[in-house]
Write an enzyme that holds these catalytic residues in place. Sequence first.
Site, mmCIF file in Angstrom:
data_model
loop_
_atom_site.group_PDB
_atom_site.id
_atom_site.type_symbol
_atom_site.label_atom_id
_atom_site.label_comp_id
_atom_site.label_asym_id
_atom_site.label_seq_id
_atom_site.Cartn_x
_atom_site.Cartn_y
_atom_site.Cartn_z
ATOM 1 N N VAL A 129 25.529 40.035 7.500
ATOM 2 C CA VAL A 129 24.090 40.226 7.708
ATOM 3 C C VAL A 129 23.696 41.661 7.386
ATOM 4 O O VAL A 129 24.448 42.595 7.665
ATOM 5 C CB VAL A 129 23.736 39.955 9.200
ATOM 6 N N CYS A 130 22.497 41.843 6.822
ATOM 7 C CA CYS A 130 21.913 43.178 6.663
ATOM 8 C C CYS A 130 20.403 43.059 6.912
ATOM 9 O O CYS A 130 19.953 42.129 7.569
ATOM 10 C CB CYS A 130 22.226 43.772 5.292
ATOM 11 N N ARG A 131 19.625 43.969 6.355
ATOM 12 C CA ARG A 131 18.184 43.934 6.597
ATOM 13 C C ARG A 131 17.508 42.814 5.819
ATOM 14 O O ARG A 131 16.713 42.059 6.356
ATOM 15 C CB ARG A 131 17.544 45.285 6.232
ATOM 16 N N MET A 191 17.910 40.354 8.428
ATOM 17 C CA MET A 191 17.213 40.464 9.711
ATOM 18 C C MET A 191 15.705 40.316 9.557
ATOM 19 O O MET A 191 15.020 40.004 10.525
ATOM 20 C CB MET A 191 17.561 41.796 10.395
#
Length: 98
Positions: free
Chosen positions: A62-64, A90
């Site tokens: 997961v990242c932004r 996110m």
Amino acid sequence: MKTITAKEVETLLNEGKELNIIDVRETEEVAEGKIPGAVNMPLGLVEFRMHELEKTKEYIIVCRSGGRSGRAAQLLDTYGFQVINMTGGMLSWEGKVE
């Protein structure tokens, strides 16, 4: 590369599934909120910390927004890890954060 949506991850967590989630955002970003249980491993450190991971487990990255997690997933895949990129990152996450 395998992908999963934020909604699918949220559903799995709500069903009580134990997921291995790696958040590759920077520490300051994670401080603003992360998926419960996610482990922070900033993208720049993934190569140096991959020894902490097990090749028998599947990891959701997961990242932004999905770009950095895609790069991390490609790197880990190259080394034989089972990885899934969470598309939308996110920015798409509507579930609980800690």
